[in-house]
Enzyme design. Sequence first.
Site, mmCIF file in Angstrom:
data_model
loop_
_atom_site.group_PDB
_atom_site.id
_atom_site.type_symbol
_atom_site.label_atom_id
_atom_site.label_comp_id
_atom_site.label_asym_id
_atom_site.label_seq_id
_atom_site.Cartn_x
_atom_site.Cartn_y
_atom_site.Cartn_z
ATOM 1 N N HIS A 1 -5.826 -0.300 -5.278
ATOM 2 C CA HIS A 1 -5.778 -0.099 -3.827
ATOM 3 C C HIS A 1 -4.348 0.039 -3.338
ATOM 4 C CE1 HIS A 1 -7.898 -0.335 0.063
ATOM 5 N NE2 HIS A 1 -6.746 -0.802 0.505
ATOM 6 N N ASP B 1 -2.425 1.701 0.287
ATOM 7 C CA ASP B 1 -2.675 2.244 1.626
ATOM 8 C C ASP B 1 -1.616 3.239 2.082
ATOM 9 O OD1 ASP B 1 -5.099 1.213 3.010
ATOM 10 O OD2 ASP B 1 -4.276 -0.728 2.443
ATOM 11 N N GLU C 1 -12.277 2.676 2.352
ATOM 12 C CA GLU C 1 -12.249 1.232 2.607
ATOM 13 C C GLU C 1 -13.074 0.903 3.849
ATOM 14 O OE1 GLU C 1 -9.031 -2.424 2.590
ATOM 15 O OE2 GLU C 1 -8.375 -0.436 3.197
ATOM 16 N N HIS D 1 -14.986 -3.371 5.932
ATOM 17 C CA HIS D 1 -13.596 -3.786 6.063
ATOM 18 C C HIS D 1 -13.624 -5.155 6.734
ATOM 19 C CE1 HIS D 1 -9.272 -3.501 7.458
ATOM 20 N NE2 HIS D 1 -9.204 -3.443 6.137
ATOM 21 N N HIS E 1 -13.358 -7.448 0.678
ATOM 22 C CA HIS E 1 -13.580 -7.537 2.125
ATOM 23 C C HIS E 1 -14.982 -8.017 2.515
ATOM 24 C CE1 HIS E 1 -9.913 -6.176 4.080
ATOM 25 N NE2 HIS E 1 -9.780 -5.261 3.141
ATOM 26 N N HIS F 1 -9.242 -5.111 -4.490
ATOM 27 C CA HIS F 1 -8.046 -5.906 -4.155
ATOM 28 C C HIS F 1 -8.482 -7.254 -3.599
ATOM 29 C CE1 HIS F 1 -9.110 -3.706 -0.530
ATOM 30 N NE2 HIS F 1 -8.170 -4.247 0.213
ATOM 31 N N ASP G 1 -2.517 -3.645 -3.020
ATOM 32 C CA ASP G 1 -2.616 -3.458 -1.564
ATOM 33 C C ASP G 1 -1.267 -3.118 -0.945
ATOM 34 O OD1 ASP G 1 -3.928 -3.163 0.830
ATOM 35 O OD2 ASP G 1 -4.161 -5.288 1.233
#
Length: 392
Positions: free
Chosen positions: A20, A22, A123, A150, A191, A212, A320
């Site tokens: 993961h 972003d 995500e 999420h 999550h 993650h 992350d």
Amino acid sequence: MSSLAQARELLREFPIVDGHNDLPWALREQVRYDLDARDIAVHQNAHLHTDIPRLREGGVGAQFWSVYVRSDLPDAVPSTLEQIDCVRQLLARYPADLRRALTAADMEAARADGRIASLMGAEGGHSIANSLATLRALYALGVRYMTLTHNDNNDWADSATDEPGVGGLSAFGRAVVAEMNREGMLVDLSHVAATTMRAALDTSAAPVIFSHSSARAVCDHPRNIPDDVLERLPANGGVAMVTFVPKFVLQAAVDWTAAADDNMRAHGFHHLATTPEAMKVHRAFEEHTPRPVATVSTVADHLDHMREVAGVNHLGIGGDYDGTAFTPDGLNDVSGYPNLIAELLDRGWSQSDLAKVTWGNAVPVLGAAEDVARELQGTRGPSNATIGSLDG
């Protein structure tokens, strides 16, 4: 040879598969996808955790790029498509370093020619807007995992950081998992609430991932994985990819982060914002209220525990990066992975076990999802179920 030198040597043969990152969202937030303004062919230390020189320095061989969009956006589907387009632009712009990967075989091919296999993960189930056809369209565009939620519940699955809604997965939520299995899209349980984790494991015919997440027994945050769920991974064949986010790995950071998030909202920012303006607010808060600092050792503690509970064959890494305002000392950006591998070597982890954590566990999980999809596609067609028909 030092442990750090050994780590770098290991990563040359068995590079990191990171679950993961972003970067696409950071590019959206900072420069609205103007890749000239954030040319990741050169160091972007002042703005990002991620660029190609540091990916190379960190020994990254495959990256799941998150095509995340916030769950409170009214236009989640087109925004997700914009994120996918950002990844496609990155692949077109940097072909010498990034190679599109859709399958486990593609990942191995990228490793063989020295490029970074680039995959995508959506995500949050809000990105399909309660539509199985949209789910299939995301798969057709290259998305190879979807995190079921999420930070907020959606209509069919409960999040770890929201109040219980449907008690894990609704009937439509189970249909989403089944359709992901049929397509070959990995079910990502980062999550989600523990009830959702258990329901998904009960439902999925394919291995799941945690792209993650860390160990709840080590840091009691609801985003982390309880031991009873870790214990189920060997039977499922899935992989838990430890994350580096301080508030998920260091108990002392949990309360501090809650206060920092409140401060962000009080200043008119989303608590996850990492724009330059938002980071000024973060830094001012940190100067007044010093931040508890996680380290490489903190993350290694999670891996030690997860190995004990789930076994080394079910571990991976999902940093992350560019999705968190703060990182542990020694894991400041994507160049830091060798420091974690060196720490684990110093703790007595074998090179063969570390090769599983870096590369050997994550790639076969995608291959197993592909195998399940081929089998299911031979027995049934695409589902046209709706949330109204299943959940009322």
